[in-house]
Design an enzyme around this catalytic site. Structure first.
Site, PDB file in Angstrom:
ATOM      1  N   CYS A  43      16.082  36.224  29.632  1.00 41.38           N
ATOM      2  CA  CYS A  43      17.392  36.384  30.056  1.00 41.38           C
ATOM      3  C   CYS A  43      18.470  36.457  29.772  1.00 41.38           C
ATOM      4  O   CYS A  43      18.221  35.584  28.387  1.00 41.38           O
ATOM      5  CB  CYS A  43      17.088  34.891  31.188  1.00 41.38           C
ATOM      6  N   ARG A  47      23.067  29.940  28.456  1.00 45.65           N
ATOM      7  CA  ARG A  47      22.315  28.899  27.945  1.00 45.65           C
ATOM      8  C   ARG A  47      20.873  29.034  27.568  1.00 45.65           C
ATOM      9  O   ARG A  47      21.205  27.964  27.068  1.00 45.65           O
ATOM     10  CB  ARG A  47      22.460  28.086  29.621  1.00 45.65           C
TER      11      ARG A  47
END
Ligand code: CO
Length: 214
Positions: A43, A47
């Site tokens: 993704c 983070r």
């Protein structure tokens, strides 16, 4: 005061210094070429830093990232990445890595008009539809969200085995092996979903086997 932009370039200089202190020929070696064994599809979430969370070095992992780690058959970008990784780099492993608390997956759980994102998120809504019975049997919202993250990884791994270049290489060499992982952003751990994609291919072969010319 330094701007965030200036901090990035300072960070780059600190990184160069660190690498050269450990090995004065570091960049000379790096410039010679790449032979990664892994293709990582993850993704875009800020983070979920691919190399960092695996403790990997430059040159070790070929990387593609997009919103919610999707493998969409009409996406020219990911098709090129997969073909290059499989045919030219001859990667031994393809990893699809999702992550808990994924904004893309969350958006797919809450139907609304998101403009340009609608068509992208449609793939996630399809994953929900395919696994609707299981997902709706989970009463806890957080657990249902986590499970959709995992099922999305599983479906994207299935999308990879539908690709002609991947099948071609399987017939020829038995590689690449396909792995489904989830990054637990709550504690930093990588979870191997232990998907057996060869077994899955056996189950859906009569539908998706392209028998590509080897
Ligand atoms: Co995400």
């Amino acid at each position: 005061m330094r701007t965030p932009f200036e901090q990035i370039f300072e960070g780059n200089q600190a990184w160069i210094t660190d690498k050269l202190e450990k090995d004065p020929d570091y960049f000379e070696k790096l410039s010679k070429g790449q032979h990664p064994e892994f293709l990582y599809i993850g993704c875009s979430d800020s983070r979920v830093t691919a190399e960092d969370l695996m403790g990997a070095e430059p040159g070790e992992i070929f990387i593609h990232r997009n919103i919610a780690n999707l493998v969409i058959p009409t996406d020219n970008n990911i098709n090129a990445v997969i073909q290059y990784a499989v045919e030219y780099l001859k990667v031994k492993h393809i990893i699809v890595c999702g992550h808990y608390e994924c904004g893309g997956v969350k958006a797919a759980l809450q139907p609304s008009d998101m403009g340009q994102l609608n068509s992208w998120l449609q793939t996630l809504r399809d994953v929900y539809r395919i696994h609707r019975a299981e997902l709706e049997s989970i009463s806890d919202d957080k657990k249902r969200f986590d499970r959709l993250v995992e099922l999305n990884v599983q479906e994207q791994c299935i999308n990879i085995i539908k690709i002609d270049h991947v099948q071609k290489m399987w017939y020829k060499t038995g590689f690449p092996t396909i792995h489904g992982w989830v990054f637990n952003v709550r504690n930093g751990k990588l979870i191997d979903l232990k998907l057996n994609m060869l077994e899955v291919f056996g189950e859906i072969r009569s539908i998706y086997d392209l028998k590509p010319t080897v």
